[in-house]
Structures are given as C-alpha cells and as structure tokens.
Scaffold this active site. Structure first.
Site, mmCIF file in Angstrom:
data_model
loop_
_atom_site.group_PDB
_atom_site.id
_atom_site.type_symbol
_atom_site.label_atom_id
_atom_site.label_comp_id
_atom_site.label_asym_id
_atom_site.label_seq_id
_atom_site.Cartn_x
_atom_site.Cartn_y
_atom_site.Cartn_z
ATOM 1 N N GLY A 21 0.795 -1.224 0.000
ATOM 2 C CA GLY A 21 0.000 0.000 0.000
ATOM 3 C C GLY A 21 0.823 1.266 0.000
ATOM 4 N N ASN A 23 1.423 3.513 -2.729
ATOM 5 C CA ASN A 23 1.264 4.452 -3.834
ATOM 6 C C ASN A 23 0.862 5.844 -3.342
ATOM 7 O OD1 ASN A 23 -1.388 2.748 -3.577
ATOM 8 N ND2 ASN A 23 -2.045 4.734 -4.369
ATOM 9 N N ILE A 26 1.921 7.657 3.873
ATOM 10 C CA ILE A 26 3.189 7.333 4.526
ATOM 11 C C ILE A 26 3.900 6.167 3.839
ATOM 12 C CG2 ILE A 26 2.431 8.246 6.753
ATOM 13 C CD1 ILE A 26 2.038 5.419 7.748
ATOM 14 N N TYR A 179 -12.564 -1.455 13.077
ATOM 15 C CA TYR A 179 -11.218 -0.945 12.822
ATOM 16 C C TYR A 179 -10.314 -1.176 14.029
ATOM 17 C CZ TYR A 179 -7.434 2.403 11.995
ATOM 18 O OH TYR A 179 -6.202 2.997 11.842
#
Length: 317
Positions: A21, A23, A26, A179
């Site tokens: 992840g 792209n 951070i 989450y």
C-alpha cells in the site's frame, strides 16, 4: 510541532524491501526514503496504475547517486488468491527479502467482506498481511538479519478480539469498533511473531504513525455523512502530521541501529511505548495466532524453516 525525525544514517544498499500500500501517504514516503537509501523497493499495491504513477513521482523528485530501484507488484489484500500470486512472483524473482513493511490498510469503511468472507477491516488489515508475511517468511529467514514492520494504530487500545464473532455476523456492526479490532490484531500478531522468531535474526516491530493527513479515511463519509472526514481533519489539525512526518517511526523501526537490537515492541514517535493491556497479554496473543493460522489455512505449513524455495502453499498457484 510534536513530530520527531528518524535519526539513523544507515543505508540499504543491496537490500530488498517489500512495502504494501505505498502508492500514497506514509507508504509512498517510506518507499521514497528506501529508494534514496539504495534499496530495491517492491511496491505491492492494489492499484497498479497509481503505483506506477507513484514511481514516476519518486523518480522525478529524488536525485542523487547510489539510488535503489522501484518495482511494482499487484497486491489486493482482500483476496487470498491475489496475495498468493503476489508472494509467488516476489519469491521467484528475488534472492532475498531484508525488509517487509506491512503498511496498507483501510479505516472506517461500510460493512463489507473480503473474498474469503472476512469483515473488511479484519480481512485487509490483519488476515491479508498475516498470510503475506508467513508466505514470505522462509525467504526472510534465509535473508537474516531482516526486519518485519507492521503499521498499527493507537486505536488498538479500544480493540477487543471477539473470537465468537470476529466477522460481525451476529453483533451490530460499528465501523470504528471493527477498525479497532483489526488494529489490536496487528499488535498481537507482531508480539507473537516476534516471540516465535527469537534467535533467528528476524526482528518484528509494530507502530503507531500518528494522526496523518492522508486519504486513509476516504470512506468515512459513507459511514456517517458527507463532510465527516473533512470536519475530522479540521478539528484534528493541531495534532495532524504530514505523510513525511508520519513515516518517521516506520523508518526508525526499519533502519535504526538501536531498534535493530529490539524485537516485539510497540513504537510511537520513534520511541518504544507501552501498548494496551490486551496487547501485552501473551496468552491472548498465542490464542489469536492459532485462530489466525486456522483462518488462513496454514495449519500444515512450516513457515519457520529458512528456505530459498517456493513454499508448499504456493506450489500450485
């Protein structure tokens, strides 16, 4: 005003780093810094076109000598099939994996499921990275000394692993609680993996990057009401970090010499911090590990044997 900076001057020449992840946010900053330090960076991302654009951005921005390489691999953490294909491609192409940064994640998204019917937060934030890590682990062990860095969140303090209903099939779904459960899963996974890797030369880290000004909360408006994420950013502005600031603890865990002597700890602002009581529970961590192994279908797989070959779960992929 409260952010700190990774102080290490270590380089990553001839090292291979895998980042999920990356792209944007951070993750993109982490990829950029590894590239500046001489590493071959495998950018494992769901959207290949956006990842390629990120490569162009980084190459256009960074100038100098002793730069590394940037390679894009497709990875959809909501699909075990995609994870296995990605892992196999990496293992076939690379002779070593010195760094794995599990950075990708989703936050506060509407109720939905992954391809394997896991609740999306749990499936992407935990199970996807859990499977990817263990598939790559034999080669990581073969490349020791090596590091595995899991990007978690302070939100884990509100998390609870509901073993009877991990995927919210019985209880009322609240995206925030889902989450938080996934972020507690990150810390427990890191703790137990570090415990099982003691003495191997592979160290494991989990961290809270801070409240970051990224698009991680892009689905919040779908859960609450249009403008929620914008309002959150306004009220959080005094403590909100830029992606550059938010990546510093990841960089610290990945390259700092002192951190290289540590494993199984939790970090924030480039310092060791104490996670929640649940996150420190060794019995809970062990129980959750066994449950995750079962859900990932890895009960008969010896992931702790250093190897340079394709592991059994990937032979027919």
């Amino acid at each position: 005003m409260f952010s700190v900076k990774c102080q290490s001057k270590a380089r990553l020449d001839d090292k291979v780093a895998v980042i999920t992840g990356c792209n944007t946010g951070i993750g993109k900053i982490t990829a950029r810094e590894f590239y500046k330090l001489g590493a071959k960076v495998i950018m494992a991302c769901r959207d290949v076109n956006k990842a390629k654009q990120a490569v162009d951005d980084i190459v256009g921005e960074v100038k100098g000598e002793k730069l590394g390489q940037l390679v894009v691999e497709e990875l959809d953490l909501s699909s075990f099939a995609s994870i296995k294909r990605c892992a196999k491609r990496i293992l076939e192409k690379e002779t070593q994996i010195n760094l794995l940064v599990n950075n990708a994640g989703v936050m506060m998204c509407p109720k939905s499921k992954t391809k394997e019917d896991f609740e999306t937060h749990f499936g992407v934030n935990h199970m996807g990275h859990f499977l990817l890590t263990l598939l790559l682990l034999p080669k990581i062990l073969n490349s020791a000394p090596a590091r595995i860095v899991n990007v978690g969140s302070l939100a884990h303090i509100f998390g609870n692993i509901n073993f009877d209903d991990i995927n919210y099939e019985k209880r009322t779904y609240f995206s925030a609680f889902a989450y938080c459960q996934s972020k507690l899963a990150n810390v427990l996974f890191s703790k137990e993996l570090a415990n099982r890797l003691k003495g191997t030369g592979v160290n494991v880290y989990c961290l809270h990057p801070g409240v970051i000004n990224t698009d991680l909360g892009r689905t919040v408006d779908q859960v609450f009401f249009p403008g929620t994420w914008f309002l959150f950013k306004i009220f959080s502005y005094p403590i909100m970090k830029s992606p550059e600031q938010g990546a510093q603890t990841t960089l610290h865990c990945a390259i700092d010499e002192t951190a290289g002597e540590q494993t199984g700890l939790y970090y924030s602002d480039c310092k060791v911090k104490s996670p929640s009581g649940r996150a420190r529970d060794p019995e809970l961590a062990k129980k959750f590990w066994e449950k995750s192994i079962e859900m990932a279908g890895l009960a008969d797989y010896d992931m702790f044997k250093a190897s340079d070959t394709i592991p059994e779960p990937l032979r027919d992929v």
